[in-house]
Motif scaffolding. Structure first.
Motif, short mmCIF file in Angstrom:
data_model
loop_
_atom_site.label_atom_id
_atom_site.label_comp_id
_atom_site.label_asym_id
_atom_site.label_seq_id
_atom_site.Cartn_x
_atom_site.Cartn_y
_atom_site.Cartn_z
N LYS A 211 4.19 6.06 -5.31
CA LYS A 211 4.16 6.13 -6.77
C LYS A 211 3.15 7.19 -7.23
CE LYS A 211 4.08 3.00 -10.70
NZ LYS A 211 3.86 1.62 -11.13
N GLN A 212 2.00 7.28 -6.57
CA GLN A 212 1.01 8.29 -6.92
C GLN A 212 1.54 9.70 -6.64
OE1 GLN A 212 -2.40 7.11 -4.65
NE2 GLN A 212 -3.29 5.92 -6.34
N MET B 246 0.81 -1.18 0.00
CA MET B 246 0.00 0.00 0.00
C MET B 246 0.86 1.26 0.00
SD MET B 246 -3.24 0.17 -0.09
CE MET B 246 -4.70 0.90 0.39
N GLN B 247 1.94 1.26 0.82
CA GLN B 247 2.81 2.43 0.86
C GLN B 247 3.49 2.67 -0.49
OE1 GLN B 247 5.46 1.55 4.08
NE2 GLN B 247 4.37 2.93 5.44
N HIS B 248 3.86 1.58 -1.15
CA HIS B 248 4.50 1.71 -2.45
C HIS B 248 3.58 2.37 -3.46
CE1 HIS B 248 6.06 0.40 -6.37
NE2 HIS B 248 7.24 0.47 -5.78
N LYS B 249 2.32 2.06 -3.42
CA LYS B 249 1.37 2.66 -4.35
C LYS B 249 1.17 4.14 -4.07
CE LYS B 249 -3.01 1.73 -6.54
NZ LYS B 249 -4.17 0.88 -6.60
N LEU C 56 3.72 14.81 -8.64
CA LEU C 56 4.82 15.77 -8.69
C LEU C 56 5.31 15.97 -10.12
CD1 LEU C 56 6.83 17.59 -7.18
CD2 LEU C 56 8.32 15.58 -6.96
N CYS C 57 5.43 14.88 -10.87
CA CYS C 57 5.86 14.99 -12.27
C CYS C 57 4.86 15.78 -13.10
CB CYS C 57 6.06 13.59 -12.87
SG CYS C 57 7.52 12.74 -12.24
#
Length: 150
Positions: A7-8, A1-4, A13-14
């Protein structure tokens, strides 16, 4: 969950960075006063006031007797056209030799027109002095050097 969620956040930011480049990358001349000088209908000088000082010399010796010099000055704020507009010819000491006052500009009345013969008469009368053309308005009371006449 933290990885997702990381990534979001990274993708957001991008997207924000990309939108910032798009929003500010194409507005280099936004907010700058600019002017154009035409001899009859031919553009002879275009300048943004923050550009490095160039020679900006108007060479009118080949102009015909009935030629007209038209100056379009655009302010960075408001409707872009000044109020209480004037064009002056000054000598090298800053003394005003001749001044032309113009009506406030509107959408159709942007240009300030001066007969070239009036400028060449001043050049002949003050042959041993450097003469310059200046714009002033209520928005720019100290004025702006537009060009030299020789």
């Amino acid at each position: 969950m933290q990885h997702k969620t990381f990534k979001q956040a990274f993708m957001q930011l991008c997207v924000l960075v990309a939108l910032s480049f798009m929003a500010f990358g194409f507005t280099a001349n936004l907010g700058l006063d600019s002017y154009e000088i035409y001899l009859n209908n031919r553009l002879i000088l275009k300048q943004y006031v923050n550009q490095p000082l160039s020679l900006r010399k108007l060479q009118l010796e080949k102009a015909e007797a009935n030629d007209k010099l038209r100056i379009n000055y655009t302010h960075c704020h408001g409707n872009g056209i000044g109020t209480g507009r004037s064009i002056a010819v000054k000598d090298e000491r800053g003394n005003t030799l001749r001044k032309w006052d113009f009506a406030d500009g509107d959408g159709t009345n942007v240009g300030m027109t001066i007969a070239v013969t009036e400028l060449t008469q001043l050049e002949r009368k003050h042959a041993h002095q450097d003469l310059s053309l200046h714009y002033a308005s209520k928005e720019l009371p100290k004025g702006e050097l537009l060009a030299f006449l020789r």
